[in-house]
Design a protein around this motif. Structure first.
Motif, PDB file in Angstrom:
ATOM      1  N   LEU A 409       0.808  -1.068   0.071  1.00 48.94           N
ATOM      2  CA  LEU A 409      -0.106   0.113  -0.143  1.00 48.94           C
ATOM      3  C   LEU A 409       0.865   1.119  -0.158  1.00 48.94           C
ATOM      4  CD1 LEU A 409      -2.757   1.442   0.171  1.00 48.94           C
ATOM      5  CD2 LEU A 409      -2.533   1.272   2.808  1.00 48.94           C
ATOM      6  N   VAL A 410       1.897   1.328   0.793  1.00 47.64           N
ATOM      7  CA  VAL A 410       2.854   2.339   1.356  1.00 47.64           C
ATOM      8  C   VAL A 410       3.504   2.545  -0.293  1.00 47.64           C
ATOM      9  CG1 VAL A 410       4.601   3.338   2.177  1.00 47.64           C
ATOM     10  CG2 VAL A 410       2.871   2.454   3.407  1.00 47.64           C
ATOM     11  N   ALA A 411       3.981   1.530  -0.732  1.00 46.58           N
ATOM     12  CA  ALA A 411       4.933   1.497  -2.202  1.00 46.58           C
ATOM     13  C   ALA A 411       4.046   2.248  -3.240  1.00 46.58           C
ATOM     14  CB  ALA A 411       5.398   0.353  -2.457  1.00 46.58           C
ATOM     15  N   SER A 412       2.609   1.824  -3.434  1.00 43.33           N
ATOM     16  CA  SER A 412       1.826   2.279  -4.399  1.00 43.33           C
ATOM     17  C   SER A 412       1.451   3.654  -4.171  1.00 43.33           C
ATOM     18  CB  SER A 412       0.337   1.244  -4.616  1.00 43.33           C
ATOM     19  OG  SER A 412      -0.254   1.445  -3.345  1.00 43.33           O
ATOM     20  N   SER A 413       1.607   4.136  -3.027  1.00 43.66           N
ATOM     21  CA  SER A 413       0.978   5.617  -2.721  1.00 43.66           C
ATOM     22  C   SER A 413       2.151   6.480  -2.495  1.00 43.66           C
ATOM     23  CB  SER A 413       0.073   5.496  -1.503  1.00 43.66           C
ATOM     24  OG  SER A 413      -0.829   4.567  -1.713  1.00 43.66           O
ATOM     25  N   SER A 414       3.436   6.153  -2.643  1.00 39.04           N
ATOM     26  CA  SER A 414       4.565   6.670  -2.406  1.00 39.04           C
ATOM     27  C   SER A 414       4.637   8.281  -2.881  1.00 39.04           C
ATOM     28  CB  SER A 414       5.963   6.124  -2.974  1.00 39.04           C
ATOM     29  OG  SER A 414       5.792   5.920  -4.235  1.00 39.04           O
ATOM     30  N   GLY A 415       4.176   8.446  -4.125  1.00 41.48           N
ATOM     31  CA  GLY A 415       3.962   9.762  -4.500  1.00 41.48           C
ATOM     32  C   GLY A 415       3.059  10.869  -3.615  1.00 41.48           C
ATOM     33  N   LEU A 416       2.309  10.069  -2.764  1.00 34.56           N
ATOM     34  CA  LEU A 416       1.220  10.926  -2.048  1.00 34.56           C
ATOM     35  C   LEU A 416       2.030  11.412  -0.591  1.00 34.56           C
ATOM     36  CD1 LEU A 416      -2.306   8.983  -2.471  1.00 34.56           C
ATOM     37  CD2 LEU A 416      -1.219  11.235  -3.551  1.00 34.56           C
ATOM     38  N   ILE A 417       2.934  10.567  -0.361  1.00 28.78           N
ATOM     39  CA  ILE A 417       3.444  10.610   0.905  1.00 28.78           C
ATOM     40  C   ILE A 417       4.854  11.344   1.074  1.00 28.78           C
ATOM     41  CG2 ILE A 417       4.315   9.178   3.017  1.00 28.78           C
ATOM     42  CD1 ILE A 417       3.036   6.759   1.917  1.00 28.78           C
TER      43      ILE A 417
END
Length: 440
Positions: A409-417
């Motif tokens: 989940l974090v890898a797929s959302s890294s651009g938001l974090i």
């Protein structure tokens, strides 16, 4: 001056439940000032009461009572035990020959024009004179609407009228002064627990966040000895000296400093255990695990006043307590909001997005991690998962033993974090406790 929001529900209902717990044999009650009827509603939940007299100066307040509605609330004026009096509360006390087990009052704030004489030593003495021996009075002290010395002047006045006085936390800086006529007596554990075992009062107490009897004890702030210490050199508020409440605005920072001294968990617990008054009235069997409830009280106060790391708070409540309400509150919900959201969701094929935050909070409050994860995953599929919800879902995957899902989940959302102190804290916590590895 009248409120039905959950924070107000808590302290307004505690005006009733605190004395009902400590004087379980109570049969008759006098309530001064009706408002929206929240305190009155709490009193009529107690089936043992035989008479509830309510005094308010405004006929219109009583006329409007039928218009208020909401989950878990019904118009208390319909209860056959209730008698209303349209009269000034102070005049009523002067002229009424009846004596009561409990007298409670929550008039308008002290600095509102015309209210000062409902906070003076003479008024509190009138309350005392209308109590039975061993009777209990509860009264509002809005610390956050007074200068510190003004709050102390009211405390001095109250303690002059009630030698056996104490102060309890209602909600944040809405404090409850409690006076007992006479020395008071030791309550039995089973008498206090009865309020929670009774369906009506137990559900009502749980909804306002007092879910077990120990939480009631953990509301304690200070007793008469401490009032004497902090009011040394402070003149009481009296009828002849109403200007001891000034016309000037209060100092929020000074009020917070004063209040936080008494909200600090370890010191509050020490005062509780060393208080002669508490030793006389509180059953020692209920002291078990008391420290954790003082900590919960302090953390909720700090969060409300200065803010906190919400996820760290959530982790504390989920994994180190069985309490529902703090979980709801840290997620911006409460039992009243949750009830509405669940009703809407039951009547919808798909729960509307606006109900999701409350439904997630409700799932976590009952420790149903699978349901909370399912709701958040549904939001993610709809593209409606906000950043804070992403962090919560990551955390829940780890707690639920699904660390790989959290990492994906974090890898797929890294651009938001964006890396900041909170993200560093969360990655560090999840790594240390669950072996979580964030993307490089």
């Amino acid at each position: 001056m009248s409120a039905t929001i959950p924070r107000s529900q808590r302290y307004m209902r505690l005006f009733a439940y605190l004395p009902l717990a400590l004087r379980p044999e109570s049969e008759d009650v006098l309530l001064i000032c009706y408002g929206c009827g929240v305190t009155a509603d709490a009193f009529v939940h107690e089936s043992r009461l035989k008479r509830v007299d309510i005094v308010d100066i405004s006929k219109e307040v009583f006329d409007l009572a039928a218009l208020y509605s909401g989950p878990y609330y019904s118009n208390p004026l319909r209860d056959p035990r209730v008698t209303t009096f349209v009269q000034d509360g102070r005049f009523f006390l002067q002229g009424c020959p009846r004596q009561y087990d409990i007298i409670s009052g929550e008039p308008p704030p002290p600095k509102v024009a015309g209210s000062v004489n409902l906070y003076t030593e003479e008024f509190f003495s009138l309350m005392n004179s209308r109590l039975k021996e061993g009777g209990i009075a509860t009264f509002w002290l809005p610390v956050d609407q007074l200068k510190v010395d003004e709050a102390k002047a009211i405390l001095r006045a109250f303690h002059n009228a009630f030698s056996n006085a104490s102060v309890w936390a209602g909600a944040d800086e809405d404090w409850i002064m409690m006076g007992i006529k006479g020395p008071g007596r030791q309550c039995k554990e089973e008498d206090i627990r009865r309020l929670w075992s009774n369906a009506a009062t137990g559900a009502d107490l749980s909804r306002i966040g007092i879910e077990v009897p120990q939480q009631l004890g953990a509301l304690f702030l200070l007793d008469g000895e401490e009032i004497d210490r902090i009011t040394r050199g402070i003149a009481p508020l009296t009828d002849c000296y109403p200007k001891r409440l000034s016309d000037t605005f209060w100092d929020d920072r000074a009020s917070h400093r004063f209040a936080s001294t008494y909200m600090e968990a370890s010191a509050a617990r020490r005062r509780f255990l060393s208080s002669p008054m508490i030793d006389r009235i509180w059953p020692k069997k209920l002291n078990k695990s008391l420290e954790s409830f003082f900590i919960v009280r302090e953390s909720r106060y700090i969060s409300g006043i200065i803010g906190s790391n919400k996820l760290a708070e959530l982790d504390l409540y989920l994994r180190h307590s069985r309490l529902r309400v703090p979980v709801l509150e840290v997620l911006g919900s409460d039992e009243f909001r949750l009830s509405i959201a669940e009703t809407v969701a039951r009547n919808s094929e798909t729960p509307p997005s606006e109900t999701m935050p409350d439904l997630v909070a409700g799932a976590l409050a009952r420790r149903d991690f699978d349901d909370a994860i399912h709701l958040l995953e549904s939001e993610k599929k709809l593209g409606a998962l906000e950043l804070n919800d992403l962090f919560i879902l990551t955390y829940l995957y780890c707690v639920n033993g699904e660390v790989k899902k959290a990492e994906d989940l974090v890898a797929s959302s890294s651009g938001l974090i964006k890396r900041d102190w909170f993200v560093d804290w969360l990655w560090g916590k999840l790594g240390a406790e669950f072996g979580f590895h964030p993307p490089p």
